[in-house]
Every structure is written in C-alpha cells, then in structure tokens.
Design a protein around this motif. Structure first.
Motif, PDB file in Angstrom:
ATOM      1  N   SER A  73       0.616  -1.359   0.125  1.00 54.42           N
ATOM      2  CA  SER A  73      -0.256   0.431   0.117  1.00 54.42           C
ATOM      3  C   SER A  73       1.172   1.420   0.236  1.00 54.42           C
ATOM      4  O   SER A  73       0.190   2.693  -0.236  1.00 54.42           O
ATOM      5  CB  SER A  73      -0.789   0.495   0.900  1.00 54.42           C
ATOM      6  OG  SER A  73      -0.598   0.170   2.251  1.00 54.42           O
ATOM      7  N   HIS A  74       2.084   0.825   0.355  1.00 55.27           N
ATOM      8  CA  HIS A  74       3.110   2.305   0.197  1.00 55.27           C
ATOM      9  C   HIS A  74       3.966   2.237  -1.105  1.00 55.27           C
ATOM     10  O   HIS A  74       4.837   2.806  -1.590  1.00 55.27           O
ATOM     11  CB  HIS A  74       4.167   2.066   1.294  1.00 55.27           C
ATOM     12  CG  HIS A  74       2.844   3.028   3.015  1.00 55.27           C
ATOM     13  ND1 HIS A  74       2.892   1.933   3.377  1.00 55.27           N
ATOM     14  CD2 HIS A  74       3.386   3.461   3.609  1.00 55.27           C
ATOM     15  CE1 HIS A  74       1.920   2.350   4.568  1.00 55.27           C
ATOM     16  NE2 HIS A  74       2.778   3.504   4.133  1.00 55.27           N
ATOM     17  N   GLY A  75       3.621   1.371  -2.372  1.00 55.49           N
ATOM     18  CA  GLY A  75       4.159   1.719  -3.586  1.00 55.49           C
ATOM     19  C   GLY A  75       5.298   0.948  -3.578  1.00 55.49           C
ATOM     20  O   GLY A  75       5.990   0.066  -4.302  1.00 55.49           O
ATOM     21  N   LEU A 129      12.187   2.136   5.779  1.00 55.70           N
ATOM     22  CA  LEU A 129      11.407   3.084   5.553  1.00 55.70           C
ATOM     23  C   LEU A 129      10.167   2.665   6.418  1.00 55.70           C
ATOM     24  O   LEU A 129       9.365   3.267   6.764  1.00 55.70           O
ATOM     25  CB  LEU A 129      12.170   4.220   5.370  1.00 55.70           C
ATOM     26  CG  LEU A 129      13.384   4.898   5.142  1.00 55.70           C
ATOM     27  CD1 LEU A 129      13.581   5.521   4.043  1.00 55.70           C
ATOM     28  CD2 LEU A 129      14.089   5.250   6.242  1.00 55.70           C
ATOM     29  N   ILE A 130       9.862   2.208   5.457  1.00 53.38           N
ATOM     30  CA  ILE A 130       7.919   2.036   4.876  1.00 53.38           C
ATOM     31  C   ILE A 130       7.817   1.286   6.528  1.00 53.38           C
ATOM     32  O   ILE A 130       6.756   1.291   7.166  1.00 53.38           O
ATOM     33  CB  ILE A 130       7.884   0.846   3.822  1.00 53.38           C
ATOM     34  CG1 ILE A 130       8.070   2.125   2.517  1.00 53.38           C
ATOM     35  CG2 ILE A 130       5.869   1.313   3.988  1.00 53.38           C
ATOM     36  CD1 ILE A 130       8.006   1.263   1.669  1.00 53.38           C
ATOM     37  N   LYS A 133       6.273   2.267  10.317  1.00 55.20           N
ATOM     38  CA  LYS A 133       5.176   3.031  10.251  1.00 55.20           C
ATOM     39  C   LYS A 133       4.128   1.109  10.558  1.00 55.20           C
ATOM     40  O   LYS A 133       2.961   1.619  11.177  1.00 55.20           O
ATOM     41  CB  LYS A 133       4.480   3.699   9.165  1.00 55.20           C
ATOM     42  CG  LYS A 133       5.289   5.066   9.147  1.00 55.20           C
ATOM     43  CD  LYS A 133       4.630   5.511   9.734  1.00 55.20           C
ATOM     44  CE  LYS A 133       4.907   7.237   9.865  1.00 55.20           C
ATOM     45  NZ  LYS A 133       4.300   8.078  10.670  1.00 55.20           N
TER      46      LYS A 133
ATOM     47  N   SER B  83       0.105   5.189  -0.632  1.00 59.66           N
ATOM     48  CA  SER B  83       0.038   5.703   1.171  1.00 59.66           C
ATOM     49  C   SER B  83       1.648   6.267   0.763  1.00 59.66           C
ATOM     50  O   SER B  83       2.696   5.874   0.442  1.00 59.66           O
ATOM     51  CB  SER B  83      -0.104   5.042   1.673  1.00 59.66           C
ATOM     52  OG  SER B  83      -0.926   4.047   1.630  1.00 59.66           O
ATOM     53  N   ASP B  84       1.960   7.273   1.161  1.00 61.54           N
ATOM     54  CA  ASP B  84       2.943   8.512   1.058  1.00 61.54           C
ATOM     55  C   ASP B  84       3.230   7.494   2.790  1.00 61.54           C
ATOM     56  O   ASP B  84       2.599   7.216   3.649  1.00 61.54           O
ATOM     57  CB  ASP B  84       2.745   9.821   0.945  1.00 61.54           C
ATOM     58  CG  ASP B  84       2.031  10.686   3.304  1.00 61.54           C
ATOM     59  OD1 ASP B  84       1.723   9.695   3.643  1.00 61.54           O
ATOM     60  OD2 ASP B  84       1.804  11.520   2.779  1.00 61.54           O
ATOM     61  N   ILE B  85       4.348   8.299   3.480  1.00 65.15           N
ATOM     62  CA  ILE B  85       4.531   7.401   4.564  1.00 65.15           C
ATOM     63  C   ILE B  85       4.522   8.062   6.144  1.00 65.15           C
ATOM     64  O   ILE B  85       4.647   7.192   7.107  1.00 65.15           O
ATOM     65  CB  ILE B  85       6.989   8.608   4.519  1.00 65.15           C
ATOM     66  CG1 ILE B  85       6.683   9.984   4.443  1.00 65.15           C
ATOM     67  CG2 ILE B  85       7.913   8.163   3.807  1.00 65.15           C
ATOM     68  CD1 ILE B  85       7.801  10.680   4.935  1.00 65.15           C
ATOM     69  N   ASN B  86       3.551   9.172   5.691  1.00 61.83           N
ATOM     70  CA  ASN B  86       2.483   8.816   6.189  1.00 61.83           C
ATOM     71  C   ASN B  86       1.108   8.587   6.546  1.00 61.83           C
ATOM     72  O   ASN B  86      -0.329   8.472   7.146  1.00 61.83           O
ATOM     73  CB  ASN B  86       2.117  11.139   7.726  1.00 61.83           C
ATOM     74  CG  ASN B  86       3.806  11.743   7.400  1.00 61.83           C
ATOM     75  OD1 ASN B  86       3.986  10.713   8.456  1.00 61.83           O
ATOM     76  ND2 ASN B  86       3.834  11.952   7.083  1.00 61.83           N
ATOM     77  N   ASP B  87       1.198   7.678   5.521  1.00 61.55           N
ATOM     78  CA  ASP B  87      -0.065   6.476   5.492  1.00 61.55           C
ATOM     79  C   ASP B  87      -1.658   7.692   4.834  1.00 61.55           C
ATOM     80  O   ASP B  87      -2.419   7.217   5.085  1.00 61.55           O
ATOM     81  CB  ASP B  87      -0.632   5.624   6.782  1.00 61.55           C
ATOM     82  CG  ASP B  87       0.199   4.870   7.567  1.00 61.55           C
ATOM     83  OD1 ASP B  87       0.401   3.770   6.440  1.00 61.55           O
ATOM     84  OD2 ASP B  87       0.531   4.562   8.371  1.00 61.55           O
TER      85      ASP B  87
END
Lengths: 308, 308
Positions: A73-75, A129-130, A133, B83-87
């Motif tokens: 979901s973060h690519g 990094l991903i 979170k 999603s970006d790094i902050n979801d």
C-alpha cells in the motif's frame, strides 16, 4: 523441494471460488521454494500465486500478510495479499493454511549486475523506512538463542573442529552491539527472493521470516549473499556500491558501520546453523536440493578474519 | 483536454519525496482524461501515475481511493492507491488535490473483440460483487435531479425539438423501477476506461464517478457504449454475449431484466446532459476535444423505440 502439497484442478477451482477473481483458466506447480508449496494461478482476469504453507501457522501468517499489505500500500514492489469475499487472507486447504497473492513480473538472476545491485539496495532501504510505520511486533524466532538451541541438537554429528569454531563464535556473538536502529527486517533476502526484469526490479518476495530486528543485521544478510565472489569472500567494490546506494535512501549511522562486521558474522552463523539443521533433519529424497552448509562455514571463517 | 496543471521536474521530485518509492527517473504528461491532469512517473523501482484533480475535492477523493483500495485488495485489476510515509493518499499540490496510484499494463482499444467483451463483462460483475462488502456510502451526484437541474441551465440554448424530447424523457424517467439490487457502481465505464493487453484485461481505471446505485444502471452504461454499432444502435449479438458473461458471475434477476430498457434510457440521458453541459460551459480552446452530445441524442432516440 518444489511442490509438497499436490492439488487437483477441482481443489484449485474450489479454493479460488472463495475469491472474486474470475474462473480458473490454468494452474501450474512452481518448483523452488524451500518450505511452501506454490502454484501459479491464471483466471479470466488475474494472475496470482497460491501458496500452501507447510510449516507456518495461521497466527504467524497474519503478521506476514499484514506486513506485505503495508508495504504494497506504500507502493513497495512485493506481492499483495488478495482478500476473499469475506475479507480474509488465510484459508484452510487440505488442513493447511493457504493464501493468494498477486504475481510479480520478472525472474531470479543468479549473476547480479551493478545496476541491479544498486536498485535492490535502494528498494531494500525503502522497505526499512516503510517498516517504521508498521504497528505489529514479532520477535526474530531465529535469533541467537535459537542458534544455540539448534546447534546443541546436532553438535555431536559434526567434526570437532567445526564444533569448536561454532562454540567459540556463539560466545563472541553474545556480546555484539545492540543499541542500533531497528524496524521490520526481511531476514532472508537472498538472490532467489528478488525478481528483476533485466535491470529493473520486479519486486521482493518471500516475507515469511520477516520480524523485528536491527536493520544492520538485514544489511549483513544481503551483503553475505549479494556482494561475494564464488568462494564466499566479500567483493569490496560491490559491498561499497551496495552500502552507498542503501545509504542514499536510509542513512546508516556510525554505530551501525562499527557493528557491521559482527552482524556479518551473526548472519553467516544464522544460515550455517539452519543449513546444518536442514541437512540432519532431511529425508533422503530431499538431500539433492539441499543448500550446502559448508559454504556458510567458509563465509563465517572469512568474516572472522575481516574485522572492521 | 490532456494536461491542465503543468509540473516541473523539481515539483514532481518534491511531490514524490513524500513517498518511499525511490528517486525520480522520468515523468511524462498523459494526454486523455477529461477532468484531471495525469503524469506517468518512473522511479528506480516503481511505475506509477500521478493525478492532479482539477475539480474533485479532498472528501470525495477519500471515498474513491478507499474504494480502489478495497477492490485491489480483493485481487481486482484496478489502480492501487499508494500511501505516503504518513499513510495518506491525498496531498496538496499547487493548491489542488493530488495522489499517486499504481500503473496498470495494457492500453485502450477502440474496437473490442468478443473475447475482450466477455472478459470485461465478467470482471465488471466481480466488481459489483466485491463492492457489496464496501462500507462507505456515496449517493450518485449525477442522478435524475442533477439531470433536471442541469437541463434547465441550457434548455433555452437548444432546438425546440430537442428540448421537447428531453422534457418528455425526463418525465418518463421519474417513474422507472427502483426496487433493484444495488451496490457501488463505476458509473462511467466507457471503452476509454478499460485497458487490455490484447485479449487479456489489464484493468479498469477512472473510478471518479463511483457511487451507490443500481447495478442494472451500470450495466446499461456499459451496453450503451460497448454493445453498439457506429450509429449507436444496439448490436443484439454483442449485448447477448455481454449479458451472458456478466450473468455467469453475478446473476441478473427478473426485475433487473425488466428494467433494463428504462436504465438504457436513463444512461443515455445522463451522458446526453453532461455532454451538452460541457459544450455550453467549454472555453473555445477545448471545443475540438469535446465529446459530441448529438451522438447520445441518437442513442436516446433509439432506446425510446426499443422497449422491452
């Protein structure tokens, strides 16, 4: 070890009928993969991989599938879990857990180009990094205590030289640095778990050892497989390429640099131990596809000499 | 209308730096697409589409992106939001909402083969089934009331024959059957929103009209574009192929069959109205890429004669 669980066409059809992915056109068993049975699935409108898990249990799989879902979901290029009509990933198939994931493009390369190495390094750093979170926690089940316990199960079956070296090394590994950046690590990123379409990364697969641990340990596992010559000796130029590319995405701090050699040794020990264990536990028929533990002995001996 | 918002390399780089998808290798503006600006994005390890939304607001986009995420997590071939790094999916870019989605393979076909039609029909039916588990609700903003309101804005600009036909038809449409199966519909599934790799479906795109409505209305929109000849007249053989393939995945009930002609008329009216509206609102420079409202006049007249 290829496919362990065999599935008939009607078993596959019955399985995929739980999903809204169209009707089955074809399926093929996939050779390769040490602990699971895998099948390519082709439907009217979808290509997927059906995995039957031969050893893992439902609870562990939840963690792995949620992590893959988090990454994709973060690519991030990794398989995406496919939910069934009731929003579940994991199913019972002939008494074993089974699941569908998306099929990535690309294939495994044995010989890795510099471009491929750089791509992998950057993508790998992004994965770290991903992972920061990701909410769930899972300890490394193959940490030092597991190595010690497993070693004691086969210690009397190897030569006394081998035994002494492992014992000595295990003592050393008890005191390596631990105040280091951590997150979710892949923990098994050998060349056969990365797909490329020529120079382009197709994606990273096989997250079934992922766990919470130090990033530098994951880096060490990669260097031990991706940046070596045919004798297992580190290729300094490739190691430098890899580290620089990784560091351009996720900064490696000084403590991590200082600890790298220790973690190269820990990583060598981890796979030395598991290969010995597999060898002593294997049935006769499996021995010809077994990975050779002695190669990691060479790696371990070499890393002991290359102190940083 | 191609690209409305132009982006410099540093603007694109700055945008994708919010995501863990590697560094930019190239980007290209995509012509096509009526209401958004789209760019192909190429990074070290990822191909994606950056969309800048010229009309939609942040709240609506949340719904569309959650729906795409719901579909793709069930193995449906559509773009996955990244999603970006902050979801977060949706970002501000030059004061407009913007987002990254995965790039699908395949291209738009103007002439559709029977095989392609059957694939689309089955996949479309699966989309409807998967939508039944989607939790958010969104009413159709382009329903009959919108058609009436919009018509009143340009009624005095068209011929009296056209005006009378539309008025008469709008009265008829007030009383069409409504006790019918419903869920999330795509609501804009014209041929230019479906990608194929030869006969294989690459995926369905452009979910920015998705809403809660009757499945038979969505089916009617598709038939009005996919199962017609060059004069807009329904090709009975293709309509039958489409319906049978759809029905093999999601059973169409008798009430839906009975209501189909009414919904073909409603669907024709919907696009007739929006095309007139676009024409009367357009700036001069846009007129040459405008879709012709009169084609849907022909479709509407034809549907009025084909009562079932």
């Amino acid at each position: 070890m290829a496919v362990y669980t065999s599935l008939s066409q009607s078993e596959v059809e019955n399985f995929i009928s739980k999903f809204n992915i169209g009707s089955l056109k074809s399926y093929t068993g996939i050779s390769g993969g040490v602990t699971n049975s895998n099948f390519f699935i082709n439907t009217d409108n979808c290509e997927a991989v059906l995995t039957v898990f031969e050893e893992l249990n439902f609870d562990d799989l939840d963690y792995y599938f949620n992590f893959m879902q988090h990454l994709s979901s973060h690519g991030f290029s990794c398989p995406s879990p496919i939910s069934d009509i009731n929003d579940n990933y994991i199913h019972d198939l002939k008494g074993k857990p089974a699941a569908l994931i998306s099929k990535l493009s690309g294939k495994v390369f044995e010989e890795i180009s510099d471009k491929q190495l750089i791509q992998l390094a950057k993508s790998f750093a992004e994965m770290h990094l991903i992972s920061l979170k990701f909410k769930s926690r899972k300890k490394n089940e193959r940490g030092l205590q597991w190595m010690k316990d497993t070693f004691s199960m086969f210690a009397d079956k190897i030569s006394s030289d081998q035994r002494e070296l492992i014992s000595d090394e295990l003592s050393f590994l008890e005191n390596i640095p631990e105040d280091l950046p951590r997150g979710v690590i892949h923990a098994d990123l050998f060349r056969d778990n990365v797909l490329f379409e020529e120079d382009r990364l197709g994606g990273i697969i096989d997250f079934y050892y992922a766990c919470d641990d130090f990033f530098i340990y994951d880096i060490a596992i990669v260097i031990n497989d991706w940046c070596i010559d045919h004798n297992g000796i580190i290729d300094g130029k490739r190691k430098k390429l890899f580290i620089e590319a990784y560091d351009s995405v996720r900064k490696i701090n000084n403590n991590e640099y200082d600890a790298l050699n220790s973690y190269l040794r820990l990583a060598a020990m981890r796979f030395l131990i598991s290969r010995f264990r597999d060898q002593f536990n294997a049935k006769d028929a499996e021995l010809n596809t077994m990975k050779d533990p002695l190669f990691f002995f060479e790696i371990l001996k070499n890393r002991r000499q290359n102190l940083n």
